[in-house]
Scaffold this active site. Sequence first.
Site, short mmCIF file in Angstrom:
data_model
loop_
_atom_site.label_atom_id
_atom_site.label_comp_id
_atom_site.label_asym_id
_atom_site.label_seq_id
_atom_site.Cartn_x
_atom_site.Cartn_y
_atom_site.Cartn_z
N HIS A 186 8.19 -16.47 -26.48
CA HIS A 186 9.49 -17.18 -26.42
C HIS A 186 9.26 -18.68 -26.22
CE1 HIS A 186 13.99 -16.35 -25.47
NE2 HIS A 186 13.84 -17.47 -26.16
N GLU A 237 11.31 -8.86 -22.28
CA GLU A 237 10.41 -9.98 -22.07
C GLU A 237 10.07 -10.10 -20.59
OE1 GLU A 237 12.15 -13.48 -23.82
OE2 GLU A 237 12.24 -12.59 -25.81
N ARG A 240 17.28 -13.78 -30.64
CA ARG A 240 17.20 -13.00 -29.42
C ARG A 240 16.57 -11.65 -29.76
NH1 ARG A 240 17.46 -17.04 -27.09
NH2 ARG A 240 18.83 -17.67 -25.36
#
Length: 324
Positions: free
Chosen positions: A285, A266, A237
Amino acid sequence: MKPSIILYKTLPDDLLHRLEAHFTVTQVPNLHPETVAQHAQAFASAQGLLGASETVNRALLEKMPALRAASTISVGYDNVEVDALTARKIVLMHTPAVLTETVADTVMALMLATARRVVDVAERVKAGEWTESIGPAWFGVDVHHKTLGIVGMGRIGMALAQRAHFGFTMPVLYHARRRHQEAEDRFNARYCDLDTLLQEADFVCVILPLTAETRHLFGATQFARMKSSAIFINAGRGPVVDENALIAALQNGEIYAAGLDVFEQEPLSVDSPLLNMSNVVAVPHIGSATHETRYNMMACAVDNLIDALQGKIEKNCVNPQAAG
């Protein structure tokens, strides 16, 4: 009469039909307050909630008094207020097992791409810079036989250790909350404290969830302890890493390079200094983002919700105590 649920993720037709065989389904684009207000009656009566990437918090739960189970199409759930669900006896289901191998592939790809400068040199070729035999300015570094340090030895860490040990003959160090005997037996992995791992590893791979304890676990102090030749990989993360400290470490040459699948914010801001560094491989991601695995995750989440609303929470339940 079938129970009603809220679906806030587009599913393939076959999975939608599977849901509709068990539930009355209300599809919404997101969980924003205006969406909830627009479908207030459906939210108020829904016993199930299924989707991904949206925030599930106390404010939403106040609008869903009948909710009994939530199912997220992900392994991570830092966008969900689990304590609030548990307090209301709402179980949370997730999809941990189906994405393990794919995420481990992504981590390995980041290691290879970063070490061998794949993105950088490919862009140089496209820009017409390959005009003669290449020299050291184009070279990367080896991966095989280098020391891998894994921070977080869960399912994905184990799958990565397997690839590194058997495929690349890499000695494996690991740091986790507890020792992992299987990793030590199968991969000859060596358990060590975080400082030792940082000092000895050529690749430091972070595969941690975001918790109060792991937030900004990696900062200036940790990067200063790493080898100047070390490559840092984050596939856990984003907020586990102090991004400003990482940027400074890269700019100052404290570490060699970084491969990043996750970021503090993000999508990553277009003005992030990370995007102007040739020694950074930044991807959006994509850890589990293959067609096959994303389908399997959605199918698992559908089955999880069906099971949960039938009282079956033996697997994939984050907070089984909520059913007590």
